[in-house]
Design a protein around this motif. Sequence first.
Motif, mmCIF file in Angstrom:
data_model
loop_
_atom_site.group_PDB
_atom_site.id
_atom_site.type_symbol
_atom_site.label_atom_id
_atom_site.label_comp_id
_atom_site.label_asym_id
_atom_site.label_seq_id
_atom_site.Cartn_x
_atom_site.Cartn_y
_atom_site.Cartn_z
ATOM 1 N N PHE A 1 0.828 -1.206 0.000
ATOM 2 C CA PHE A 1 0.000 0.000 0.000
ATOM 3 C C PHE A 1 0.863 1.257 0.000
ATOM 4 C CE2 PHE A 1 -3.242 -2.703 2.457
ATOM 5 C CZ PHE A 1 -3.745 -3.221 1.274
ATOM 6 N N ARG A 2 1.950 1.233 0.772
ATOM 7 C CA ARG A 2 2.858 2.388 0.830
ATOM 8 C C ARG A 2 3.489 2.622 -0.542
ATOM 9 N NH1 ARG A 2 6.005 0.887 4.948
ATOM 10 N NH2 ARG A 2 4.535 1.707 6.454
ATOM 11 N N ASP A 3 3.879 1.538 -1.187
ATOM 12 C CA ASP A 3 4.467 1.649 -2.525
ATOM 13 C C ASP A 3 3.443 2.192 -3.524
ATOM 14 O OD1 ASP A 3 6.597 1.206 -4.447
ATOM 15 O OD2 ASP A 3 5.382 -0.460 -5.199
ATOM 16 N N ALA A 4 2.199 1.750 -3.409
ATOM 17 C CA ALA A 4 1.140 2.245 -4.305
ATOM 18 C C ALA A 4 0.891 3.730 -4.083
ATOM 19 C CB ALA A 4 -0.149 1.461 -4.087
ATOM 20 N N ARG A 5 0.916 4.172 -2.818
ATOM 21 C CA ARG A 5 0.748 5.601 -2.539
ATOM 22 C C ARG A 5 1.881 6.404 -3.166
ATOM 23 N NH1 ARG A 5 -1.194 3.604 2.503
ATOM 24 N NH2 ARG A 5 0.844 3.716 3.486
ATOM 25 N N LEU A 6 3.101 5.911 -3.041
ATOM 26 C CA LEU A 6 4.264 6.596 -3.609
ATOM 27 C C LEU A 6 4.152 6.703 -5.126
ATOM 28 C CD1 LEU A 6 7.146 7.757 -3.151
ATOM 29 C CD2 LEU A 6 7.980 5.436 -3.521
ATOM 30 N N ARG A 7 3.805 5.604 -5.790
ATOM 31 C CA ARG A 7 3.677 5.629 -7.249
ATOM 32 C C ARG A 7 2.545 6.538 -7.705
ATOM 33 N NH1 ARG A 7 2.587 0.106 -8.817
ATOM 34 N NH2 ARG A 7 2.161 -0.135 -6.643
ATOM 35 N N ARG A 8 1.452 6.539 -6.961
ATOM 36 C CA ARG A 8 0.317 7.396 -7.320
ATOM 37 C C ARG A 8 0.695 8.868 -7.188
ATOM 38 N NH1 ARG A 8 -4.303 4.796 -8.300
ATOM 39 N NH2 ARG A 8 -3.433 3.187 -7.015
ATOM 40 N N ARG A 9 1.431 9.213 -6.127
ATOM 41 C CA ARG A 9 1.909 10.597 -5.964
ATOM 42 C C ARG A 9 2.824 10.985 -7.128
ATOM 43 N NH1 ARG A 9 3.287 8.891 -0.615
ATOM 44 N NH2 ARG A 9 1.589 9.473 0.761
ATOM 45 N N GLU A 10 3.764 10.103 -7.447
ATOM 46 C CA GLU A 10 4.702 10.397 -8.532
ATOM 47 C C GLU A 10 3.965 10.601 -9.846
ATOM 48 O OE1 GLU A 10 7.355 7.068 -8.451
ATOM 49 O OE2 GLU A 10 8.533 7.887 -6.784
ATOM 50 N N SER A 11 3.002 9.761 -10.116
ATOM 51 C CA SER A 11 2.226 9.863 -11.349
ATOM 52 C C SER A 11 1.436 11.171 -11.392
ATOM 53 C CB SER A 11 1.278 8.672 -11.457
ATOM 54 O OG SER A 11 0.388 8.829 -12.515
ATOM 55 N N THR A 12 0.812 11.527 -10.270
ATOM 56 C CA THR A 12 0.030 12.766 -10.207
ATOM 57 C C THR A 12 0.935 13.974 -10.361
ATOM 58 O OG1 THR A 12 -1.558 11.664 -8.766
ATOM 59 C CG2 THR A 12 -1.620 14.063 -8.809
ATOM 60 N N LEU A 13 2.086 13.948 -9.701
ATOM 61 C CA LEU A 13 3.024 15.073 -9.826
ATOM 62 C C LEU A 13 3.577 15.186 -11.241
ATOM 63 C CD1 LEU A 13 4.907 14.892 -6.427
ATOM 64 C CD2 LEU A 13 3.495 16.775 -7.267
ATOM 65 N N LYS A 14 3.794 14.053 -11.883
ATOM 66 C CA LYS A 14 4.270 14.078 -13.276
ATOM 67 C C LYS A 14 3.235 14.754 -14.169
ATOM 68 C CE LYS A 14 5.887 11.097 -16.965
ATOM 69 N NZ LYS A 14 6.089 9.721 -17.417
ATOM 70 N N THR A 15 1.972 14.453 -13.938
ATOM 71 C CA THR A 15 0.899 15.099 -14.707
ATOM 72 C C THR A 15 0.842 16.587 -14.405
ATOM 73 O OG1 THR A 15 -0.384 13.062 -14.713
ATOM 74 C CG2 THR A 15 -1.576 15.098 -15.177
ATOM 75 N N LEU A 16 0.918 16.943 -13.131
ATOM 76 C CA LEU A 16 0.829 18.352 -12.738
ATOM 77 C C LEU A 16 2.055 19.157 -13.164
ATOM 78 C CD1 LEU A 16 -0.711 17.976 -9.174
ATOM 79 C CD2 LEU A 16 -1.829 18.907 -11.203
ATOM 80 N N ASP A 17 3.193 18.490 -13.343
ATOM 81 C CA ASP A 17 4.421 19.181 -13.759
ATOM 82 C C ASP A 17 4.482 19.421 -15.265
ATOM 83 O OD1 ASP A 17 5.355 19.440 -11.195
ATOM 84 O OD2 ASP A 17 6.606 17.631 -11.271
ATOM 85 N N ALA A 18 3.505 18.909 -15.983
ATOM 86 C CA ALA A 18 3.465 19.134 -17.430
ATOM 87 C C ALA A 18 3.214 20.618 -17.694
ATOM 88 C CB ALA A 18 2.368 18.287 -18.062
ATOM 89 N N ASN A 19 3.470 21.031 -18.916
ATOM 90 C CA ASN A 19 3.191 22.411 -19.313
ATOM 91 C C ASN A 19 1.706 22.677 -19.116
ATOM 92 O OD1 ASN A 19 2.902 24.867 -20.527
ATOM 93 N ND2 ASN A 19 3.885 24.269 -22.461
ATOM 94 N N TRP A 20 1.385 23.689 -18.326
ATOM 95 C CA TRP A 20 -0.007 23.937 -17.981
ATOM 96 C C TRP A 20 -0.850 24.325 -19.191
ATOM 97 C CZ3 TRP A 20 -0.114 26.824 -12.627
ATOM 98 C CH2 TRP A 20 0.379 25.957 -11.657
ATOM 99 N N ALA A 21 -0.224 24.880 -20.198
ATOM 100 C CA ALA A 21 -0.971 25.221 -21.407
ATOM 101 C C ALA A 21 -1.538 23.962 -22.068
ATOM 102 C CB ALA A 21 -0.080 25.979 -22.381
ATOM 103 N N SER A 22 -0.887 22.818 -21.826
ATOM 104 C CA SER A 22 -1.394 21.564 -22.401
ATOM 105 C C SER A 22 -2.735 21.169 -21.782
ATOM 106 C CB SER A 22 -0.378 20.434 -22.208
ATOM 107 O OG SER A 22 -0.287 20.068 -20.843
ATOM 108 N N PHE A 23 -3.090 21.728 -20.625
ATOM 109 C CA PHE A 23 -4.363 21.406 -19.988
ATOM 110 C C PHE A 23 -5.543 22.063 -20.700
ATOM 111 C CE2 PHE A 23 -1.765 21.054 -15.844
ATOM 112 C CZ PHE A 23 -1.336 19.787 -16.187
ATOM 113 N N CYS A 24 -5.261 23.000 -21.602
ATOM 114 C CA CYS A 24 -6.334 23.600 -22.405
ATOM 115 C C CYS A 24 -6.729 22.670 -23.547
ATOM 116 C CB CYS A 24 -5.879 24.954 -22.965
ATOM 117 S SG CYS A 24 -5.665 26.207 -21.690
ATOM 118 N N ASP A 25 -5.798 21.842 -23.973
ATOM 119 C CA ASP A 25 -6.041 20.862 -25.030
ATOM 120 C C ASP A 25 -6.933 19.745 -24.467
ATOM 121 O OD1 ASP A 25 -5.463 19.508 -27.570
ATOM 122 O OD2 ASP A 25 -4.308 18.105 -26.318
ATOM 123 N N PRO A 26 -7.897 19.235 -25.230
ATOM 124 C CA PRO A 26 -8.790 18.186 -24.700
ATOM 125 C C PRO A 26 -8.042 16.961 -24.170
ATOM 126 C CG PRO A 26 -9.642 18.999 -26.785
ATOM 127 C CD PRO A 26 -8.305 19.647 -26.587
#
Length: 172
Positions: free
Chosen positions: A57-82
């Motif tokens: 469970f701890r490993d899953a939490r870590l991977r989920r955080r990393e994945s979410t941060l990777k998405t959030l660290d993307a260029n924010w202008a890309s969030f306007c694209d569908p």
Amino acid sequence: MNAVFRSPAFRNTILPLGLIVALLAVWEYAKQPFPKPRPQAEDYGPPPPRNANEELFRDARLRRRESTLKTLDANWASFCDPQGRKRLVNSLNDYFYFRDGAEASYPSRWGEVGKAYIAREFSTTDDKRIEQQIRELYARGYLDPKMFGAIASKRVTALVYEIKVERKPCAA
């Protein structure tokens, strides 16, 4: 009466049936009694983090955080694209669904010990960074709580409460 006991019908059916019933009765009464069932404990195991699957469970939490941060660290202008918006929504829906489930499950299984443990597990610097980036994305107009599922929408709404949207970059 003696003729009844000597008849072939008695020897072939009634006598074997009587012997079978007698043997079954003796067998039934000779068996050891079943042990009394013990009441099941309320707890499902030792409190975390000594839970057998806690490392997973701890490993899953870590991977989920990393994945979410990777998405959030993307260029924010890309969030306007569908496609970018879909990636953002799916990532945050997944993160908050997982987090909400853990924050409900641990207290129900381990009481206050579980509640304190899971609160500590979801108060890492990465979790705080995710929350801060959500606030910034909202303030800059890149996301709206209505675009998420029920659980994520509730969490995002609580995070952005009383924050004013500065601009709408995706509307232009």
